[in-house]
Design a protein around this motif. Structure first.
Motif, mmCIF file in Angstrom:
data_model
loop_
_atom_site.group_PDB
_atom_site.id
_atom_site.type_symbol
_atom_site.label_atom_id
_atom_site.label_comp_id
_atom_site.label_asym_id
_atom_site.label_seq_id
_atom_site.Cartn_x
_atom_site.Cartn_y
_atom_site.Cartn_z
ATOM 1 N N LEU A 17 0.823 -1.213 0.000
ATOM 2 C CA LEU A 17 0.000 0.000 0.000
ATOM 3 C C LEU A 17 0.857 1.263 0.000
ATOM 4 O O LEU A 17 0.474 2.281 -0.593
ATOM 5 C CB LEU A 17 -0.943 -0.011 1.209
ATOM 6 N N VAL B 151 1.728 1.875 -3.576
ATOM 7 C CA VAL B 151 0.525 2.288 -4.305
ATOM 8 C C VAL B 151 0.229 3.762 -4.032
ATOM 9 O O VAL B 151 -0.059 4.532 -4.956
ATOM 10 C CB VAL B 151 -0.675 1.399 -3.914
ATOM 11 N N HIS C 157 -5.252 -1.193 -9.833
ATOM 12 C CA HIS C 157 -4.338 -1.945 -8.969
ATOM 13 C C HIS C 157 -4.532 -3.415 -9.288
ATOM 14 O O HIS C 157 -5.654 -3.921 -9.307
ATOM 15 C CB HIS C 157 -4.641 -1.666 -7.497
ATOM 16 N N TYR D 214 -7.517 0.517 -0.437
ATOM 17 C CA TYR D 214 -7.239 0.923 -1.821
ATOM 18 C C TYR D 214 -8.347 1.827 -2.356
ATOM 19 O O TYR D 214 -8.080 2.744 -3.145
ATOM 20 C CB TYR D 214 -7.051 -0.321 -2.692
ATOM 21 N N ILE E 135 -8.047 4.235 -5.916
ATOM 22 C CA ILE E 135 -7.977 3.232 -6.994
ATOM 23 C C ILE E 135 -9.378 3.006 -7.558
ATOM 24 O O ILE E 135 -10.340 2.806 -6.811
ATOM 25 C CB ILE E 135 -7.396 1.913 -6.463
#
Length: 364
Positions: A211, A214, A244, A323, A328
């Motif tokens: 994460l 990301v 993702h 996320y 995302i």
């Protein structure tokens, strides 16, 4: 969030290819029936990783005729292996066949064995990819009355008239760079395209804090996308498809069952990877084709934390909330990871149904 299916199965011997294609079609049709947003395909050659992905565009065209409402994507097209003229032509045709529901992931490729089969040295892949993308944009822009376009890079050619057919819409189909290199992030943001958001930072391909990576890559892409002056509609569309990816997604009724089954799946996957390693080593026998990064074993904590999403529906929802909070827009689910045996296909279909019935509604 959107949820998409990544067809990423393998065969261990040539006589399994025929059944694999049949099974992938049925799995994709089930995903369509259950309401998934897109089917994504990779671009691979020679090694048994998705044999039908030796021409993903052909397979996507076949599936598109059966699923007229489905989006189709590529994760990702290895740009150096495609002549720019053929790259643009095939994208335009598929753009029409899907009525604009096309997302073309682009990258420079990751496998020396595949590169050398097309006469490309791995060390040159990044340069050739950039050459090809610049040539593709020029070809998409060319009108009949314009001067001929001369291709002087790795791929040669002279285009006198235009690319036919023209794109489906006012612009060509959306490309999806991997937002890792600054140039790729900028390409996606400036054009108002979605991007793949990595969960690792090379040379380490994996780790226990996906994460963190990301957030870093998404933040850079998001800032540039907002600063590029696009309409609200363009920004919303780009973010809704910003992706993702998980190489392996597996759901079961309980966390214990999911963990037991995912270890079985990844053991088969690792067996396939080990079989391919012998040929990868042959491809890397000279400096021009030596890889500079390595991916750890699939049963390590680092690999599973980065590339696998598994558990009960409740656990998977909890994992994905983080996320969703980042921003995302699309979760790409590798549902057929590893050799696609009859039992593996049953696991894959189990995952599709649990995602559709118990996870996706939580994000709608």
């Amino acid at each position: 969030m959107r949820f998409s299916v990544f067809l990423n199965a393998r065969t261990m011997q040539a006589d399994a290819d025929k059944q694999l294609i049949i099974d992938l079609e049925q799995h994709a049709l089930l995903a369509d029936k259950l309401g998934f947003d897109a089917i994504f395909l990779p671009d691979h050659h020679f090694n048994g990783y998705m044999p039908v992905a030796s021409d993903s565009y052909m397979f996507a065209a076949y599936l598109a005729a059966k699923m007229p409402n489905m989006h189709f994507g590529f994760s990702v097209t290895s740009v150096p292996l495609h002549h720019p003229v053929r790259f643009v032509e095939r994208i335009n045709i598929l753009d029409h066949l899907t009525k604009g529901k096309l997302l073309v992931g682009i990258g420079s490729g990751t496998t020396p064995e595949e590169m050398i089969g097309f006469g490309v040295n791995y060390k040159d892949a990044g340069r050739i990819a950039e050459e090809n993308l610049q040539a593709a944009e020029a070809l998409w822009s060319k009108k009949i009355e314009d001067e001929a376009i001369e291709l002087h890079g790795f791929h040669k050619g002279r285009v006198l008239q235009r690319i036919a057919p023209m794109p489906y819409g006012q612009k060509h189909a959306r490309l999806m760079p991997v937002a890792m290199k600054e140039s790729s992030t900028t390409r996606a943001a400036v054009n108002g395209w979605p991007a793949f958001i990595p969960a690792f930072t090379p040379p380490q391909i994996g780790g226990l804090e996906p994460l963190k990576h990301v957030k870093k890559y998404f933040s850079s892409y998001h800032e540039q996308l907002l600063a590029a002056g696009h309409s609200d509609e363009t920004i919303a569309d780009a973010l809704s498809w910003t992706t993702h990816s998980y190489q392996c997604v597996h759901l079961a009724e309980t966390d214990e069952q999911a963990h037991k089954e995912v270890l079985e799946i990844l053991s088969g996957y690792q067996e396939a990877i080990d079989r391919e390693a012998e040929f990868n080593a042959k491809a890397e026998s000279d400096d021009a084709n030596k890889k500079t990064d390595r991916t750890g074993g699939a049963l390590t904590e680092e690999w599973m934390a980065t590339w696998a999403l598994y558990g009960s529906p409740k656990t998977v929802i909890e994992k994905l909330r983080a996320y969703e909070e980042v921003g995302i827009g699309n979760i790409l689910c590798g549902t057929t990871t590893g050799p696609l045996t009859e039992k593996r296909l049953a696991y894959a279909n189990q995952t599709l149904r649990l995602l559709a019935q118990r996870v996706i509604p939580a994000f709608n």
